[in-house]
Design an enzyme around this catalytic site. Structure first.
Site, short mmCIF file in Angstrom:
data_model
loop_
_atom_site.label_atom_id
_atom_site.label_comp_id
_atom_site.label_asym_id
_atom_site.label_seq_id
_atom_site.Cartn_x
_atom_site.Cartn_y
_atom_site.Cartn_z
N LYS A 6 -1.43 -11.87 -4.10
CA LYS A 6 -1.52 -10.49 -3.60
C LYS A 6 -2.04 -9.55 -4.70
CE LYS A 6 2.00 -11.53 -0.22
NZ LYS A 6 3.43 -11.60 0.13
N GLN A 35 8.99 -9.40 -1.71
CA GLN A 35 8.63 -10.79 -1.41
C GLN A 35 9.85 -11.56 -0.89
OE1 GLN A 35 5.43 -12.14 -1.63
NE2 GLN A 35 6.40 -13.83 -0.56
N ASP A 74 4.33 -4.54 5.12
CA ASP A 74 4.52 -5.84 5.76
C ASP A 74 4.75 -5.67 7.27
OD1 ASP A 74 4.23 -8.12 4.23
OD2 ASP A 74 6.25 -7.99 3.35
#
Ligand code: NAD
Length: 280
Positions: free
Chosen positions: A47, A91, A114
């Site tokens: 990322k 994460q 997200d």
């Protein structure tokens, strides 16, 4: 046809990069990594690299495995109120002693790139514009790229997680597919998958889907990423199923790169909204 996610992600990133360069300031994505799960560290690095490619500023926060829920909530709260931060990503998975749902709910919905926050999920499920989760969004982008016509098609989604299966089913429903969701308690999985014009598999089971479970000419999207002795494999037996499918995604080089590209897109969108709201 093999749907080349790597190539599509490259194209998506190129258009995101040009939009990023037109922003008054680079968007900023803060990524939080708790502990040292090797797969999570790889995903975070991917990322960060993608941010660099498209011109997004990425800031990484690493907390030890022993970090408490309160410490993580304190960090999120400070990022929520920091006006230079556009996107926050924690994460997953988190260490067992930290509640993922508590953490996801603590992220400001406008910064939840997200798309996992209950507010964003609720908006998605009610059909309102929202930040959609990156993986299902990437799948839709891949299907669009092959000109897949959704209307009235029978779609079967294998997997019902909040991250992939459920939002995937909703995005397909919004496009007028007739959607069946299968999961680990489904009886007669093969008889369900054999009816699919579009089969999306996100079960985390290596080669769960064999050729006998797929209708001739179906479009097959393999979301699964499984680390095995043979290396990375998907949930679909690619060699056998690709002979039957009209289009199929490979693993690796399929949905994975598109997920990362969609994260870049969601971060850009979050930054654009914040710039607009601030009247810049
Ligand atoms: P999860 O473990 O949260 O959910 C798996 C789902 O599959 C569950 O709903 C379960 O009921 C179902 N399932 C498991 N075994 C099954 C079986 N034998 N038959 C039918 N259903 C079964 O996983 P997740 O987070 O949704 O991820 C699924 C897979 O997708 C994993 O391999 C993960 O690594 C991968 N993934 C890939 C990306 C990407 O960008 N490519 C992103 C997210 C997840």
């Amino acid at each position: 046809m093999i749907i080349n996610g790597k190539e599509l992600a490259k194209e998506a990133e190129a258009s995101i990069a040009s939009l990023v360069s037109a922003m008054p300031r680079p968007p900023r994505l803060d990524v939080i990594l708790v502990g040292s799960n090797p797969a999570s560290s790889i995903y975070v690095r991917m990322k960060e690299k993608a941010c660099k490619r498209v011109g997004i500023r990425s800031v990484k926060h690493t907390l030890p495995e022993s970090a408490t829920e309160v410490e993580l909530l304190t960090l999120i709260s400070s990022l929520n109120s920091d006006s230079s931060v556009d996107g926050i990503l924690v994460q997953l998975p988190l260490p067992k002693h930290i509640s993922e749902s508590t953490i996801i709910s603590a992220i400001s919905p406008e910064k939840d790139v997200d798309g996992f926050h209950p507010t964003n999920m609720g908006l998605l499920f009610s059909g309102s514009p929202s930040i959609a989760p990156c993986t299902p969004k990437g799948v839709i982008s891949m299907l669009d790229s092959i000109g897949f016509s959704y209307d009235g098609k029978k779609a079967v989604v294998v997997g019902r997680s909040n991250i992939v299966g459920k939002p995937m089913a909703v995005l397909l429903l919004q496009r007028n597919c007739t959607v069946t969701i299968c999961h680990s308690h489904t009886r007669g999985l093969a008889s369900e998958t054999r009816q699919a014009d579009l089969l999306v598999v996100a079960a985390g089971q290596p080669k769960l889907i064999t050729a006998g479970m797929v209708k001739q000419g179906a479009v097959v999207i393999d979301v699964g990423v499984n680390r095995t002795a043979d290396g990375l494999v998907g949930d679909v037996d690619f060699d056998a199923v690709s002979k039957k499918a009209s289009a199929i995604t490979p693993v690796p080089g399929g949905v994975g790169p598109m997920t990362v590209a969609m994260l870049m897109g969601n971060t850009l969108e979050a930054a654009k909204r914040r710039v607009k709201d601030a009247g810049i």
